[in-house]
Design a protein around this motif. Structure first.
Motif, PDB file in Angstrom:
ATOM      1  N   VAL A 183     -15.567  40.729  15.611  1.00 27.57           N
ATOM      2  CA  VAL A 183     -16.486  40.469  16.176  1.00 27.57           C
ATOM      3  C   VAL A 183     -17.288  39.137  15.729  1.00 27.57           C
ATOM      4  CG1 VAL A 183     -17.494  42.741  16.469  1.00 27.57           C
ATOM      5  CG2 VAL A 183     -17.736  41.749  14.205  1.00 27.57           C
ATOM      6  N   ASN A 184     -18.005  38.424  16.737  1.00 24.88           N
ATOM      7  CA  ASN A 184     -18.646  37.144  16.340  1.00 24.88           C
ATOM      8  C   ASN A 184     -19.787  36.767  17.117  1.00 24.88           C
ATOM      9  OD1 ASN A 184     -17.953  34.407  14.633  1.00 24.88           O
ATOM     10  ND2 ASN A 184     -18.443  33.899  16.751  1.00 24.88           N
ATOM     11  N   GLY A 185     -20.851  36.562  16.401  1.00 19.87           N
ATOM     12  CA  GLY A 185     -21.860  35.954  17.076  1.00 19.87           C
ATOM     13  C   GLY A 185     -23.371  36.504  16.888  1.00 19.87           C
ATOM     14  N   LEU A 186     -24.469  36.083  17.614  1.00 17.67           N
ATOM     15  CA  LEU A 186     -25.753  36.658  17.515  1.00 17.67           C
ATOM     16  C   LEU A 186     -25.893  37.899  18.564  1.00 17.67           C
ATOM     17  CD1 LEU A 186     -28.491  36.867  16.533  1.00 17.67           C
ATOM     18  CD2 LEU A 186     -28.885  34.911  18.153  1.00 17.67           C
ATOM     19  N   ASP A 187     -26.462  39.146  18.142  1.00 16.72           N
ATOM     20  CA  ASP A 187     -26.792  39.998  18.990  1.00 16.72           C
ATOM     21  C   ASP A 187     -28.285  39.908  19.085  1.00 16.72           C
ATOM     22  OD1 ASP A 187     -27.947  42.423  19.880  1.00 16.72           O
ATOM     23  OD2 ASP A 187     -26.807  43.660  18.854  1.00 16.72           O
ATOM     24  N   SER A 188     -28.781  39.122  20.408  1.00 17.79           N
ATOM     25  CA  SER A 188     -30.259  38.861  20.610  1.00 17.79           C
ATOM     26  C   SER A 188     -30.990  39.944  20.437  1.00 17.79           C
ATOM     27  CB  SER A 188     -30.264  38.056  21.681  1.00 17.79           C
ATOM     28  OG  SER A 188     -29.863  38.768  22.738  1.00 17.79           O
ATOM     29  N   VAL A 189     -30.735  41.264  20.780  1.00 22.29           N
ATOM     30  CA  VAL A 189     -31.424  42.258  20.923  1.00 22.29           C
ATOM     31  C   VAL A 189     -31.917  42.966  19.544  1.00 22.29           C
ATOM     32  CG1 VAL A 189     -31.678  44.779  21.712  1.00 22.29           C
ATOM     33  CG2 VAL A 189     -30.566  43.162  23.025  1.00 22.29           C
ATOM     34  N   ALA A 190     -30.821  43.070  18.671  1.00 21.13           N
ATOM     35  CA  ALA A 190     -31.192  43.325  17.283  1.00 21.13           C
ATOM     36  C   ALA A 190     -31.503  42.321  16.216  1.00 21.13           C
ATOM     37  CB  ALA A 190     -29.809  44.053  16.679  1.00 21.13           C
ATOM     38  N   ASN A 191     -31.213  41.044  16.826  1.00 22.15           N
ATOM     39  CA  ASN A 191     -31.477  39.823  15.933  1.00 22.15           C
ATOM     40  C   ASN A 191     -30.481  40.014  14.894  1.00 22.15           C
ATOM     41  OD1 ASN A 191     -32.664  37.207  15.692  1.00 22.15           O
ATOM     42  ND2 ASN A 191     -34.471  38.144  14.306  1.00 22.15           N
ATOM     43  N   LEU A 192     -29.169  40.151  14.836  1.00 20.34           N
ATOM     44  CA  LEU A 192     -28.366  40.094  13.708  1.00 20.34           C
ATOM     45  C   LEU A 192     -27.183  39.477  14.250  1.00 20.34           C
ATOM     46  CD1 LEU A 192     -28.335  44.012  12.860  1.00 20.34           C
ATOM     47  CD2 LEU A 192     -29.528  42.204  11.592  1.00 20.34           C
TER      48      LEU A 192
ATOM     49  N   ALA B   1     -19.670  38.435  20.953  1.00 22.65           N
ATOM     50  CA  ALA B   1     -18.455  38.590  21.594  1.00 22.65           C
ATOM     51  C   ALA B   1     -17.555  39.277  20.642  1.00 22.65           C
ATOM     52  CB  ALA B   1     -17.834  37.466  21.967  1.00 22.65           C
ATOM     53  N   HIS B   2     -16.695  39.963  21.325  1.00 25.07           N
ATOM     54  CA  HIS B   2     -15.543  40.730  20.313  1.00 25.07           C
ATOM     55  C   HIS B   2     -14.254  40.550  21.175  1.00 25.07           C
ATOM     56  CE1 HIS B   2     -15.170  44.484  23.024  1.00 25.07           C
ATOM     57  NE2 HIS B   2     -16.458  44.032  23.344  1.00 25.07           N
ATOM     58  N   GLY B   3     -13.079  40.772  20.230  1.00 26.42           N
ATOM     59  CA  GLY B   3     -11.836  40.420  20.724  1.00 26.42           C
ATOM     60  C   GLY B   3     -10.864  41.003  19.824  1.00 26.42           C
ATOM     61  N   TYR B   4      -9.817  40.687  19.919  1.00 26.87           N
ATOM     62  CA  TYR B   4      -8.747  41.145  18.495  1.00 26.87           C
ATOM     63  C   TYR B   4      -7.863  39.780  18.104  1.00 26.87           C
ATOM     64  CZ  TYR B   4      -5.223  41.338  22.436  1.00 26.87           C
ATOM     65  OH  TYR B   4      -4.424  41.373  23.649  1.00 26.87           O
ATOM     66  N   VAL B   5      -7.142  40.158  17.078  1.00 24.04           N
ATOM     67  CA  VAL B   5      -6.343  39.446  16.543  1.00 24.04           C
ATOM     68  C   VAL B   5      -4.960  39.810  16.411  1.00 24.04           C
ATOM     69  CG1 VAL B   5      -5.654  38.309  14.206  1.00 24.04           C
ATOM     70  CG2 VAL B   5      -7.792  37.637  15.336  1.00 24.04           C
ATOM     71  N   ILE B   6      -3.816  38.766  16.622  1.00 24.87           N
ATOM     72  CA  ILE B   6      -2.572  39.351  16.280  1.00 24.87           C
ATOM     73  C   ILE B   6      -1.855  38.403  15.235  1.00 24.87           C
ATOM     74  CG2 ILE B   6      -0.166  39.331  17.262  1.00 24.87           C
ATOM     75  CD1 ILE B   6      -1.377  39.608  20.019  1.00 24.87           C
ATOM     76  N   VAL B   7      -1.641  38.806  14.277  1.00 23.61           N
ATOM     77  CA  VAL B   7      -0.896  37.942  13.201  1.00 23.61           C
ATOM     78  C   VAL B   7       0.572  38.243  13.257  1.00 23.61           C
ATOM     79  CG1 VAL B   7      -0.775  37.628  10.659  1.00 23.61           C
ATOM     80  CG2 VAL B   7      -2.843  38.645  11.664  1.00 23.61           C
ATOM     81  N   ARG B   8       1.201  36.912  13.990  1.00 24.01           N
ATOM     82  CA  ARG B   8       2.513  36.945  14.429  1.00 24.01           C
ATOM     83  C   ARG B   8       3.335  36.210  13.301  1.00 24.01           C
ATOM     84  NH1 ARG B   8       2.798  36.200  20.471  1.00 24.01           N
ATOM     85  NH2 ARG B   8       2.575  38.427  19.942  1.00 24.01           N
TER      86      ARG B   8
ATOM     87  N   THR C 299      -3.281  33.384  -1.080  1.00 18.88           N
ATOM     88  CA  THR C 299      -3.830  33.977   0.033  1.00 18.88           C
ATOM     89  C   THR C 299      -4.608  32.960   0.683  1.00 18.88           C
ATOM     90  OG1 THR C 299      -4.077  36.104  -1.442  1.00 18.88           O
ATOM     91  CG2 THR C 299      -5.823  35.670  -0.022  1.00 18.88           C
ATOM     92  N   ILE C 300      -4.992  33.030   1.933  1.00 16.62           N
ATOM     93  CA  ILE C 300      -5.897  32.263   2.537  1.00 16.62           C
ATOM     94  C   ILE C 300      -6.889  33.288   3.227  1.00 16.62           C
ATOM     95  CG2 ILE C 300      -4.544  32.514   4.745  1.00 16.62           C
ATOM     96  CD1 ILE C 300      -5.474  29.607   5.294  1.00 16.62           C
ATOM     97  N   ARG C 301      -8.152  32.692   3.279  1.00 14.15           N
ATOM     98  CA  ARG C 301      -9.416  33.356   3.749  1.00 14.15           C
ATOM     99  C   ARG C 301      -9.561  32.711   5.053  1.00 14.15           C
ATOM    100  NH1 ARG C 301     -14.296  36.232   1.336  1.00 14.15           N
ATOM    101  NH2 ARG C 301     -12.847  37.880   1.154  1.00 14.15           N
ATOM    102  N   ILE C 302      -9.851  33.396   6.239  1.00 14.23           N
ATOM    103  CA  ILE C 302     -10.181  32.811   7.415  1.00 14.23           C
ATOM    104  C   ILE C 302     -11.542  33.397   7.982  1.00 14.23           C
ATOM    105  CG2 ILE C 302      -9.547  32.289   9.788  1.00 14.23           C
ATOM    106  CD1 ILE C 302      -6.732  32.702   9.120  1.00 14.23           C
ATOM    107  N   THR C 303     -12.483  32.785   8.234  1.00 11.94           N
ATOM    108  CA  THR C 303     -13.712  33.487   8.513  1.00 11.94           C
ATOM    109  C   THR C 303     -14.376  32.860   9.539  1.00 11.94           C
ATOM    110  OG1 THR C 303     -14.432  33.382   6.006  1.00 11.94           O
ATOM    111  CG2 THR C 303     -16.144  33.421   7.659  1.00 11.94           C
ATOM    112  N   THR C 304     -14.687  33.761  10.477  1.00 11.53           N
ATOM    113  CA  THR C 304     -15.576  33.275  11.855  1.00 11.53           C
ATOM    114  C   THR C 304     -16.996  32.775  11.307  1.00 11.53           C
ATOM    115  OG1 THR C 304     -16.296  35.322  12.555  1.00 11.53           O
ATOM    116  CG2 THR C 304     -14.075  34.681  13.360  1.00 11.53           C
ATOM    117  N   LEU C 305     -17.548  31.854  12.173  1.00 12.31           N
ATOM    118  CA  LEU C 305     -18.837  31.362  11.829  1.00 12.31           C
ATOM    119  C   LEU C 305     -19.966  32.135  12.329  1.00 12.31           C
ATOM    120  CD1 LEU C 305     -17.928  27.531  11.398  1.00 12.31           C
ATOM    121  CD2 LEU C 305     -17.667  29.092   9.798  1.00 12.31           C
ATOM    122  N   GLY C 306     -19.667  32.930  13.081  1.00  7.76           N
ATOM    123  CA  GLY C 306     -20.906  33.670  13.903  1.00  7.76           C
ATOM    124  C   GLY C 306     -21.890  32.847  14.801  1.00  7.76           C
ATOM    125  N   ASN C 307     -20.973  31.720  15.377  1.00  9.18           N
ATOM    126  CA  ASN C 307     -21.845  30.821  16.362  1.00  9.18           C
ATOM    127  C   ASN C 307     -21.857  31.632  17.451  1.00  9.18           C
ATOM    128  OD1 ASN C 307     -21.868  29.149  14.113  1.00  9.18           O
ATOM    129  ND2 ASN C 307     -20.583  27.531  14.935  1.00  9.18           N
ATOM    130  N   GLY C 308     -22.897  31.020  18.522  1.00 10.75           N
ATOM    131  CA  GLY C 308     -22.970  31.560  19.863  1.00 10.75           C
ATOM    132  C   GLY C 308     -23.487  33.063  20.073  1.00 10.75           C
TER     133      GLY C 308
END
Length: 239
Positions: A36-45, A112-119, A100-109
């Motif tokens: 998940v990533n981004g702003l929920d404008s209804v809940a303002n979260l 939206a939601h989707g999924y990830v494949i670690v290939r 270890t590496i950390r990857i963080t989505t920035l929450g911009n926009g």
């Protein structure tokens, strides 16, 4: 030591070179079915997702270089989004032993939601930890710049049949949702069965699915996130 034991030890030592000579297969994919990533404008979260990916291999001479994190939209097409690794749809990894590496989505926009494949295209070996990665996922909820909730959910491996814990209490606005992605390359029909915990636990669980268990279809590479109350509206208090 008996002669039989000596023969077994010698056999094990002799087998290793032959086992290593067998053509290896790729270590395979691991799936994060909900991102998940981004702003929920209804809940303002604002929502963002963090991934910690660790190379479990102990050998400093064999780093992981053939693992890629692929972001996918709900329809399975590449998903380009802003992360701390750049605005990308995929992130190639280069991890030394136990790194270890950390990857963080920035929450911009907008949300939206989707999924990830670690290939993981690294070749397997006779040692299970070689070229293997561990994945931990965190979902963060922010109000403004403040983190108000962090949730981590265990990953499920790609499978034909899978179970997960369920709790529903509509009087407390408590529900259970799930995310599922079809990686088979073809449309699939998904059937749901609901099992009620009973007392004593030594008895079989009660099948609460009804005479016609609900089902839905997933297109090839499609992901859906659903609430169980969509399929079992009468399960207002359930565990």
């Amino acid at each position: 030591m008996t002669k039989r034991t000596l023969y077994m030890v010698a056999l094990a030592i002799l087998l290793l070179p032959f086992l290593r000579a067998v053509p290896a297969v790729a270590s395979g994919d691991k799936i994060v079915p909900h991102v998940v990533n981004g702003l929920d404008s209804v809940a303002n979260l604002t929502y963002r997702t963090k991934f910690d990916i660790t190379n479990l291999g102990p050998d400093p001479s064999t780093p992981i270089t053939k693992v890629t994190v692929l972001f996918r939209k709900t329809d399975g097409t590449p998903w380009t989004l802003a992360t701390d690794q750049g605005t990308v749809s995929e992130v190639p990894l280069n991890l030394g032993a136990y790194q270890t590496i950390r990857i963080t989505t920035l929450g911009n926009g907008l949300f939206a939601h989707g999924y990830v494949i670690v290939r993981n295209l690294e070749a397997t070996t006779v040692y299970a930890e070689d070229y293997e990665v561990a994945i931990t996922v965190y979902y963060e909820v922010l109000s403004g710049n403040n983190v108000v909730e962090t949730v981590s959910v265990p990953l499920g491996h790609p499978t034909v049949t899978w179970g997960f814990p369920v709790e529903i209490d509509s009087s407390k606005n408590l529900g259970t949702g799930f995310a599922i992605a079809d990686l088979s390359g073809a449309t699939n029909q998904i059937s749901l069965q609901l099992w009620q915990a009973t007392t004593p636990t030594s008895n079989p669980a009660t099948d609460a699915s009804g005479s016609n268990p609900p089902s839905f279809s997933l297109n090839a590479n499609e992901k859906q996130a659903r609430m169980l109350t969509e399929f079992f509206p009468n399960a207002t208090k359930f565990k």
